[in-house]
Design a protein around this motif. Structure first.
Motif, short mmCIF file in Angstrom:
data_model
loop_
_atom_site.label_atom_id
_atom_site.label_comp_id
_atom_site.label_asym_id
_atom_site.label_seq_id
_atom_site.Cartn_x
_atom_site.Cartn_y
_atom_site.Cartn_z
N TRP A 54 -30.58 35.36 -64.21
CA TRP A 54 -31.41 35.17 -65.39
C TRP A 54 -32.78 35.78 -65.16
CZ3 TRP A 54 -30.77 29.20 -66.69
CH2 TRP A 54 -29.42 28.94 -67.00
N ASP A 75 -28.53 37.16 -68.11
CA ASP A 75 -28.94 36.34 -69.24
C ASP A 75 -30.46 36.19 -69.17
OD1 ASP A 75 -28.82 34.86 -71.55
OD2 ASP A 75 -27.55 33.27 -70.74
N VAL A 77 -34.20 33.90 -70.33
CA VAL A 77 -34.88 32.66 -70.68
C VAL A 77 -36.10 33.04 -71.51
CG1 VAL A 77 -36.03 30.59 -69.83
CG2 VAL A 77 -34.13 31.59 -68.53
N ASP A 78 -36.24 32.44 -72.68
CA ASP A 78 -37.32 32.83 -73.58
C ASP A 78 -38.68 32.56 -72.96
OD1 ASP A 78 -38.40 33.93 -75.87
OD2 ASP A 78 -37.45 32.51 -77.25
N LYS A 90 -38.23 25.97 -71.39
CA LYS A 90 -36.99 26.60 -71.83
C LYS A 90 -36.01 26.75 -70.66
CE LYS A 90 -37.99 27.61 -76.21
NZ LYS A 90 -37.19 27.15 -77.36
N LEU A 91 -36.55 27.06 -69.49
CA LEU A 91 -35.71 27.19 -68.31
C LEU A 91 -35.04 25.86 -67.97
CD1 LEU A 91 -34.66 28.72 -65.83
CD2 LEU A 91 -36.82 28.14 -64.68
N LYS A 93 -34.36 23.35 -69.91
CA LYS A 93 -33.34 23.03 -70.91
C LYS A 93 -32.08 23.87 -70.72
CE LYS A 93 -32.58 22.85 -75.92
NZ LYS A 93 -33.19 23.09 -77.26
N LYS A 94 -32.28 25.16 -70.45
CA LYS A 94 -31.13 26.05 -70.29
C LYS A 94 -30.34 25.70 -69.03
CE LYS A 94 -30.11 31.05 -70.48
NZ LYS A 94 -29.81 31.31 -71.90
N GLU A 97 -28.14 22.64 -69.68
CA GLU A 97 -26.97 23.04 -70.45
C GLU A 97 -25.97 23.80 -69.58
OE1 GLU A 97 -28.78 25.29 -73.54
OE2 GLU A 97 -29.41 23.53 -74.72
N ALA A 98 -26.50 24.69 -68.72
CA ALA A 98 -25.63 25.48 -67.86
C ALA A 98 -24.90 24.60 -66.84
CB ALA A 98 -26.45 26.55 -67.14
N ASP A 325 -31.83 35.75 -80.55
CA ASP A 325 -31.43 34.98 -79.37
C ASP A 325 -32.63 34.37 -78.66
OD1 ASP A 325 -28.77 35.53 -79.82
OD2 ASP A 325 -28.60 37.06 -78.25
#
Length: 363
Positions: A54, A75, A77-78, A90-91, A93-94, A97-98, A325
């Motif tokens: 990422w 991928d 990360v915003d 954001k990291l 949260k991602k 989820e991952a 995205d």
């Protein structure tokens, strides 16, 4: 030029030592450009086909391509809309989820955009929790600091990469470097930059056949820097602090001049002292960007835009990425303009830039 060496001679080691000492890192490996540095750093960290890497969408494409060269799945990360760096929130949260999906990354490449370090301490905490490695893309950030430590100290990462492209804070014409505190990683980087070839008997298989003998013990690359480039880089390192000090002066002048202007400026993370490779302004609305950009170019000012979000490039579209995205990176791009910033910029020329920006904003 009068020495016996043109490539891979003693100037390389001197330049590496100068960068390592300035950053407070144990090891440094000079290569032909920062893209090569990112590539072999990924390989040295064991990134292989199918692994997940990422990075930020607000960067040059090399920050993502280095993973793809290894066959990894990329991928993004915003970004944080204020600092313009990868968003820690954001990291987090991602990653959560991952983890639920069983798709955690093996490596994260945080990008120190415009010369400002990402919030590496908090990113390190997430790396320790979720078990991924960290490679700092510090291409913009040599001479900067974070929490009182030089960027490149690798106190919160496995390694960091610098760029010495002509537009960067110091230059070798073209060039890059990986710094690290990990001896095993360092030894692997040395192999990978030069065809995977060694003359070290301890690394060879079987008997050493003589002083001429070498072995290829890994699949490496010809990513070597020349001695001429390294000599230029060594001389530039002597001037680094002066270059960065002048850039900070110029940024302070921009910030003061634009304090009340109808534009958005990049926020600085607490305990961070950026090296300021770039100075970015953002118009308040996307439709204002092109007229202001064109007016500044027409006035003879070499403005630019950094960066087009990587995931919007056609080649990344073929990987399944789409506009929408990573909305913060996309919104930033639609309003961003990079103003002139370099150590040789005079106050008078900067005043002209400021005047023309304010004039353009008035329409």
């Amino acid at each position: 030029m009068r020495s016996d060496w043109l490539t891979q001679g003693p100037a390389i080691a001197r330049f590496e030592a100068a960068v390592a000492a300035r950053c407070g890192a144990r090891y440094a490996v000079a290569v032909c450009n920062a893209t090569a540095a990112l590539h072999i750093a990924c390989l040295a960290m064991g990134i292989k086909p199918g692994d997940r890497v990422w990075t930020s969408p607000n960067t040059f494409v090399a920050s993502a391509n280095c993973a793809r060269y290894c066959g990894a799945v990329i991928d993004f990360v915003d970004i944080d809309p204020d600092t313009l760096n990868l968003s820690v929130d954001k990291l987090a949260k991602k990653l959560a989820e991952a983890e639920r999906a069983g798709r955690l990354p093996q490596l994260l490449i945080p990008v120190h955009f415009a010369g400002q370090s990402c919030d590496m301490a908090n990113i390190r905490q997430l790396a320790d929790r979720y078990g991924f490695r960290l490679l700092e893309d510090a291409s913009h950030a040599i001479g900067g600091s974070y929490r009182g430590l030089p960027v490149g100290a690798c106190s919160f990462s496995d390694a960091a990469v610098f760029s010495f492209h002509p537009v960067k804070i110091i230059t070798t014409g073209e060039g890059g470097m990986v710094v690290t505190n990990d001896e095993k990683l360092y030894r692997q980087l040395l192999l990978l930059r030069s065809h995977g070839i060694t003359r070290d008997p301890d690394l060879m298989e079987g008997e050493n056949e003589g002083a001429w003998y070498y072995q290829q013990v890994a699949l490496g690359f010809n990513y070597r820097m020349t001695d001429m480039q390294a000599a230029l880089g060594e001389s530039q390192m002597i001037r680094l602090d002066g270059f960065v000090a002048r850039r900070r002066e110029l940024v302070a002048r921009y910030q003061k001049a634009f304090a009340d202007a109808p534009i958005q400026l990049q926020s600085v993370i607490e305990s961070t002292d950026p090296a300021w490779h770039l100075f970015i302004i953002q118009t308040l609305r996307p439709e204002q960007r092109r007229p202001l950009f064109n007016a500044l170019r027409a006035a003879g000012i070499g403005v630019n835009v950094h960066y087009i979000p990587v995931h919007t490039q056609p080649d990344f579209g073929r990987l399944g990425f789409r506009r929408g995205d990573f909305p913060y990176a996309e919104d930033y791009y639609e309003r961003a303009i990079s103003l002139p910033l370099y150590a040789g910029l005079s106050d008078e020329d900067q005043d002209y830039v400021i005047e023309q920006v304010l004039k353009g904003l008035r329409g």
